[in-house]
Design a protein around this motif. Structure first.
Motif, mmCIF file in Angstrom:
data_model
loop_
_atom_site.group_PDB
_atom_site.id
_atom_site.type_symbol
_atom_site.label_atom_id
_atom_site.label_comp_id
_atom_site.label_asym_id
_atom_site.label_seq_id
_atom_site.Cartn_x
_atom_site.Cartn_y
_atom_site.Cartn_z
ATOM 1 N N ILE A 4 0.854 -1.182 0.000
ATOM 2 C CA ILE A 4 0.000 0.000 0.000
ATOM 3 C C ILE A 4 0.893 1.237 0.000
ATOM 4 N N ILE A 5 0.657 2.097 -0.974
ATOM 5 C CA ILE A 5 1.433 3.337 -1.099
ATOM 6 C C ILE A 5 0.485 4.506 -0.882
ATOM 7 N N GLN A 6 0.783 5.324 0.115
ATOM 8 C CA GLN A 6 0.056 6.575 0.319
ATOM 9 C C GLN A 6 0.954 7.683 -0.212
ATOM 10 N N TYR A 7 0.385 8.547 -1.045
ATOM 11 C CA TYR A 7 1.180 9.572 -1.719
ATOM 12 C C TYR A 7 0.362 10.848 -1.853
ATOM 13 N N PHE A 8 1.046 11.919 -2.217
ATOM 14 C CA PHE A 8 0.377 13.199 -2.406
ATOM 15 C C PHE A 8 0.310 13.538 -3.888
ATOM 16 N N ASN A 9 -0.903 13.813 -4.367
ATOM 17 C CA ASN A 9 -1.157 14.227 -5.740
ATOM 18 C C ASN A 9 -1.759 15.629 -5.664
ATOM 19 N N GLN A 10 -0.962 16.632 -6.008
ATOM 20 C CA GLN A 10 -1.378 18.035 -5.930
ATOM 21 C C GLN A 10 -1.868 18.385 -4.530
ATOM 22 N N GLY A 11 -1.133 17.895 -3.528
ATOM 23 C CA GLY A 11 -1.434 18.212 -2.139
ATOM 24 C C GLY A 11 -2.517 17.363 -1.503
ATOM 25 N N ILE A 12 -3.129 16.473 -2.264
ATOM 26 C CA ILE A 12 -4.195 15.614 -1.745
ATOM 27 C C ILE A 12 -3.622 14.220 -1.510
ATOM 28 N N LYS A 13 -3.820 13.700 -0.297
ATOM 29 C CA LYS A 13 -3.316 12.360 0.014
ATOM 30 C C LYS A 13 -4.201 11.319 -0.651
ATOM 31 N N GLU A 14 -3.559 10.432 -1.392
ATOM 32 C CA GLU A 14 -4.255 9.340 -2.073
ATOM 33 C C GLU A 14 -3.563 8.032 -1.729
ATOM 34 N N GLU A 15 -4.190 6.924 -2.113
ATOM 35 C CA GLU A 15 -3.653 5.606 -1.791
ATOM 36 C C GLU A 15 -3.866 4.672 -2.966
ATOM 37 N N ILE A 16 -2.891 3.796 -3.183
ATOM 38 C CA ILE A 16 -3.013 2.771 -4.212
ATOM 39 C C ILE A 16 -2.466 1.472 -3.646
ATOM 40 N N LYS A 17 -3.068 0.363 -4.079
ATOM 41 C CA LYS A 17 -2.680 -0.950 -3.558
ATOM 42 C C LYS A 17 -2.196 -1.847 -4.697
ATOM 43 N N TYR A 18 -1.182 -2.645 -4.387
ATOM 44 C CA TYR A 18 -0.643 -3.629 -5.328
ATOM 45 C C TYR A 18 -0.541 -4.975 -4.624
ATOM 46 N N SER A 19 -0.649 -6.039 -5.384
ATOM 47 C CA SER A 19 -0.566 -7.383 -4.806
ATOM 48 C C SER A 19 0.863 -7.761 -4.417
ATOM 49 N N SER A 20 1.847 -7.028 -4.949
ATOM 50 C CA SER A 20 3.248 -7.310 -4.614
ATOM 51 C C SER A 20 4.127 -6.144 -5.056
ATOM 52 N N GLU A 21 5.365 -6.166 -4.609
ATOM 53 C CA GLU A 21 6.331 -5.160 -5.042
ATOM 54 C C GLU A 21 6.575 -5.281 -6.546
ATOM 55 N N ASN A 22 6.598 -6.519 -7.046
ATOM 56 C CA ASN A 22 6.831 -6.745 -8.473
ATOM 57 C C ASN A 22 5.711 -6.161 -9.332
ATOM 58 N N GLN A 23 4.465 -6.232 -8.848
ATOM 59 C CA GLN A 23 3.361 -5.647 -9.597
ATOM 60 C C GLN A 23 3.528 -4.131 -9.675
ATOM 61 N N PHE A 24 3.948 -3.505 -8.576
ATOM 62 C CA PHE A 24 4.198 -2.061 -8.576
ATOM 63 C C PHE A 24 5.258 -1.711 -9.618
ATOM 64 N N VAL A 25 6.371 -2.410 -9.613
ATOM 65 C CA VAL A 25 7.462 -2.137 -10.563
ATOM 66 C C VAL A 25 6.963 -2.321 -11.997
ATOM 67 N N ALA A 26 6.245 -3.403 -12.259
ATOM 68 C CA ALA A 26 5.736 -3.671 -13.608
ATOM 69 C C ALA A 26 4.779 -2.576 -14.075
ATOM 70 N N ARG A 27 3.886 -2.134 -13.196
ATOM 71 C CA ARG A 27 2.916 -1.094 -13.572
ATOM 72 C C ARG A 27 3.592 0.245 -13.824
ATOM 73 N N GLN A 28 4.700 0.511 -13.126
ATOM 74 C CA GLN A 28 5.432 1.765 -13.331
ATOM 75 C C GLN A 28 6.224 1.741 -14.641
ATOM 76 N N GLN A 29 6.476 0.555 -15.190
ATOM 77 C CA GLN A 29 7.228 0.435 -16.431
ATOM 78 C C GLN A 29 6.346 0.533 -17.671
ATOM 79 N N LEU A 30 5.033 0.621 -17.486
ATOM 80 C CA LEU A 30 4.131 0.758 -18.625
ATOM 81 C C LEU A 30 4.310 2.120 -19.296
ATOM 82 N N GLU A 31 3.868 2.226 -20.541
ATOM 83 C CA GLU A 31 3.959 3.499 -21.264
ATOM 84 C C GLU A 31 3.259 4.613 -20.487
#
Length: 70
Positions: A4-31
């Protein structure tokens, strides 16, 4: 596993979930990645526990952290 990654998008705290660290890395490598590299991170948890070995502050820092480990 649940990453679970909590992050700030234009000052607003948001959250996104991934099933694993590898899924996060793979999704960040998309176009069109899920998250912008410059988003500032508020908190990262893996299976409900803080990721204590991560010392970065942005999404690209987290990507590099897991990309090197993987």
């Amino acid at each position: 596993m649940l990453l679970i990654i909590q992050y700030f998008n234009q000052g607003i705290k948001e959250e996104i979930k991934y099933s694993s660290e590898n899924q996060f890395v793979a999704r960040q490598q998309l176009e069109v990645p899920d998250l912008q590299d410059y988003y500032r991170i508020a908190k990262v948890t893996l299976d409900g526990k803080p990721v204590t070995d991560f010392k970065g502050t942005t999404i690209i820092d987290l990507f590099n952290h897991y990309n090197i480990l993987g």
